[in-house]
Design an enzyme around this catalytic site. Structure first.
Site, PDB file in Angstrom:
ATOM      1  N   GLY A  14       1.134   4.617   5.729  1.00 43.83           N
ATOM      2  CA  GLY A  14       1.889   4.711   4.352  1.00 43.83           C
ATOM      3  C   GLY A  14       1.382   3.792   3.252  1.00 43.83           C
ATOM      4  O   GLY A  14       2.027   3.673   2.074  1.00 43.83           O
ATOM      5  N   ALA A  15       0.659   2.838   3.647  1.00 44.72           N
ATOM      6  CA  ALA A  15       0.285   1.832   2.780  1.00 44.72           C
ATOM      7  C   ALA A  15      -0.492   2.118   1.383  1.00 44.72           C
ATOM      8  O   ALA A  15       0.033   1.610   0.283  1.00 44.72           O
ATOM      9  CB  ALA A  15      -0.676   0.848   3.461  1.00 44.72           C
ATOM     10  N   GLY A  16      -1.343   3.284   1.675  1.00 41.29           N
ATOM     11  CA  GLY A  16      -1.987   3.727   0.559  1.00 41.29           C
ATOM     12  C   GLY A  16      -0.874   4.608  -0.321  1.00 41.29           C
ATOM     13  O   GLY A  16      -0.957   4.330  -1.749  1.00 41.29           O
ATOM     14  N   ASP A  17       0.149   5.119   0.059  1.00 45.62           N
ATOM     15  CA  ASP A  17       1.007   6.052  -0.552  1.00 45.62           C
ATOM     16  C   ASP A  17       1.880   4.932  -1.346  1.00 45.62           C
ATOM     17  O   ASP A  17       2.394   5.229  -2.301  1.00 45.62           O
ATOM     18  CB  ASP A  17       1.930   6.788   0.148  1.00 45.62           C
ATOM     19  CG  ASP A  17       0.911   7.956   1.126  1.00 45.62           C
ATOM     20  OD1 ASP A  17      -0.033   8.151   0.573  1.00 45.62           O
ATOM     21  OD2 ASP A  17       1.412   8.281   2.175  1.00 45.62           O
TER      22      ASP A  17
HETATM   23  P1  ADP Z   1      -4.990   3.996   2.863  1.00 41.86           P
HETATM   24  O1  ADP Z   1      -3.746   3.938   3.239  1.00 41.86           O
HETATM   25  O2  ADP Z   1      -5.263   4.976   1.739  1.00 41.86           O
HETATM   26  O3  ADP Z   1      -6.222   4.060   3.690  1.00 41.86           O
HETATM   27  P2  ADP Z   1      -5.407   1.191   2.322  1.00 41.86           P
HETATM   28  O4  ADP Z   1      -5.246   0.905   3.899  1.00 41.86           O
HETATM   29  O5  ADP Z   1      -6.625   0.649   1.639  1.00 41.86           O
HETATM   30  O6  ADP Z   1      -5.093   2.569   1.769  1.00 41.86           O
HETATM   31  O7  ADP Z   1      -4.076   0.411   1.808  1.00 41.86           O
HETATM   32  C1  ADP Z   1      -3.603   0.607   0.323  1.00 41.86           C
HETATM   33  C2  ADP Z   1      -3.226  -0.810   0.020  1.00 41.86           C
HETATM   34  O8  ADP Z   1      -2.235  -1.380   0.838  1.00 41.86           O
HETATM   35  C3  ADP Z   1      -4.681  -1.855   0.044  1.00 41.86           C
HETATM   36  O9  ADP Z   1      -5.301  -1.886  -1.270  1.00 41.86           O
HETATM   37  C4  ADP Z   1      -3.852  -3.135  -0.076  1.00 41.86           C
HETATM   38  O10 ADP Z   1      -3.276  -3.676  -1.078  1.00 41.86           O
HETATM   39  C5  ADP Z   1      -2.543  -2.807   0.918  1.00 41.86           C
HETATM   40  N1  ADP Z   1      -2.917  -3.074   2.572  1.00 41.86           N
HETATM   41  C6  ADP Z   1      -3.403  -2.186   3.356  1.00 41.86           C
HETATM   42  N2  ADP Z   1      -3.470  -2.919   4.483  1.00 41.86           N
HETATM   43  C7  ADP Z   1      -3.331  -4.217   4.338  1.00 41.86           C
HETATM   44  C8  ADP Z   1      -3.400  -5.501   5.094  1.00 41.86           C
HETATM   45  N3  ADP Z   1      -3.535  -5.382   6.500  1.00 41.86           N
HETATM   46  N4  ADP Z   1      -2.991  -6.617   4.324  1.00 41.86           N
HETATM   47  C9  ADP Z   1      -2.569  -6.682   3.414  1.00 41.86           C
HETATM   48  N5  ADP Z   1      -2.360  -5.545   2.527  1.00 41.86           N
HETATM   49  C10 ADP Z   1      -2.970  -4.529   2.956  1.00 41.86           C
END
Ligand code: ADP
Length: 320
Positions: A256-259
């Site tokens: 869910g980080a990307g969302d």
């Molecule tokens: P997706 O879930 O679409 O693959 P990401 O993993 O690149 O997207 O995560 C989206 C955003 O969330 C990143 O650009 C960053 O800002 C934040 N994020 C993701 N993982 C981390 C992490 N381990 N530590 C800090 N920020 C993170």
């Protein structure tokens, strides 16, 4: 603030009760609401913005449960249809000990795939300031036609179109078809967010450098965002490009980080789309979205880990 309308799939993820196991070894599963477009809609309301979800669910226990969750979070649910025949989609998802994700989908077909153009709530779509979508709704008909029509209606009504391909290769008939269909709507979007992995997939390049990202720019594209997990995010416009570092946290589950990132960014854009044109303000909005993405990795699951606006502010303040 302006309305964000998010179009696509909502489903139930079944996640193992034990960590680091394969699907076959998992002793049991917990249900977790999922589907990137639904997560984005909830991310927006958690931050104090306005959003609606458009899609189709099964007319079953799970479908009504999911619609209830959206409403509970304040997402406008008038664009949701229920299919009388097909079930709500299910996905069994596990993070194996080697760090690889394993997916097993139950969509044969699922209700979301059966959304028809004539079932779209056009009035709701026309009221969008930002219209957001992925690529899973492009895979099969009739949903594909509904997706294309919704995009057109939103564009004609003056909405900004936001695209997060959210690649799930296992759902496509072939790798070539996935790339071709994802790119077939590329030049309609005003704003596109891809992850580093998606950038590699779409460009066919092993490098995530500026040249490969810039090869994906098209004349109508106002902004390309490339998220890099713990390395933050890069941005590309016709006039400038750069990088905003991630907010440092100890990640426990990146689901869910990307969302969360997308929902946060769209919240800012729905308020004032002119921020794309000024690099300083754009960087501020990306920083805010990075903090939201980071917070989401510190808790298990997607929706339960989406932050509120005050959580984001207090974390940003504490770090200064
Ligand atoms: P997706 O879930 O679409 O693959 P990401 O993993 O690149 O997207 O995560 C989206 C955003 O969330 C990143 O650009 C960053 O800002 C934040 N994020 C993701 N993982 C981390 C992490 N381990 N530590 C800090 N920020 C993170």
């Amino acid at each position: 603030s302006g309305l964000v309308v998010s179009f696509g799939e909502m489903l139930i993820d079944f996640v193992p009760t034990a960590s680091g196991v394969s699907l076959a070894e998992a002793p049991g599963f917990l249900k977790a609401p999922g589907g990137a477009p639904a997560n984005v809609a909830i991310a927006v309301t958690r931050l104090g913005g306005k959003s609606a979800f458009i899609g189709k669910l099964g007319d079953d226990e799970f479908g009504h449960m999911l619609a209830g969750i959206l409403k509970q979070y304040g997402v406008i649910a008038e664009g949701i249809n229920f299919d009388q025949g097909a079930r709500t989609a299910l996905a069994f998802v596990t993070l194996r000990a080697d760090g690889e994700r394993e997916f097993m989908f139950y969509r044969n077909p699922s209700a979301d795939m059966l959304l028809k153009p004539e079932e779209l709530n056009l009035e709701l779509i026309r009221s969008a300031k930002v219209f957001h979508y992925g690529s899973i709704s492009l895979i099969v008909q009739p949903c594909r036609s509904a997706h294309l029509m919704a995009m057109q209606v939103a564009r004609d009504a003056g909405a900004l179109l936001s695209y997060d391909p959210n690649l799930r290769l296992a759902l496509w008939p072939s790798v070539e078809e996935a790339r071709e269909q994802i790119m077939s709507i590329w030049d309609k979007a005003d704003l596109i967010k891809v992850s580093d992995e998606e950038l590699k997939f779409l460009t066919g390049s092993d490098e995530i450098d500026d040249a490969s990202a810039m090869s994906l720019l098209h004349p109508n594209l106002k902004l390309l965002l490339v998220t890099l997990g713990e390395k933050g995010c890069r941005y590309y416009t016709k006039n400038f490009h750069g990088h905003v570092e991630a907010f440092h946290v100890t990640a426990v589950d990146t689901t869910g980080a990307g969302d969360s990132f997308v929902g946060a960014f769209l919240c800012k854009i729905a308020d004032d789309r002119s921020l794309i044109e000024e690099e300083v303000r754009l960087r501020e909005a990306i920083k805010y979205a990075n903090v939201c993405g980071a917070i989401t990795t510190t808790k298990k699951g997607a929706i339960p880990a989406l932050p509120s606006h005050s959580e984001v502010l207090s974390l940003m303040k504490g770090s200064q």
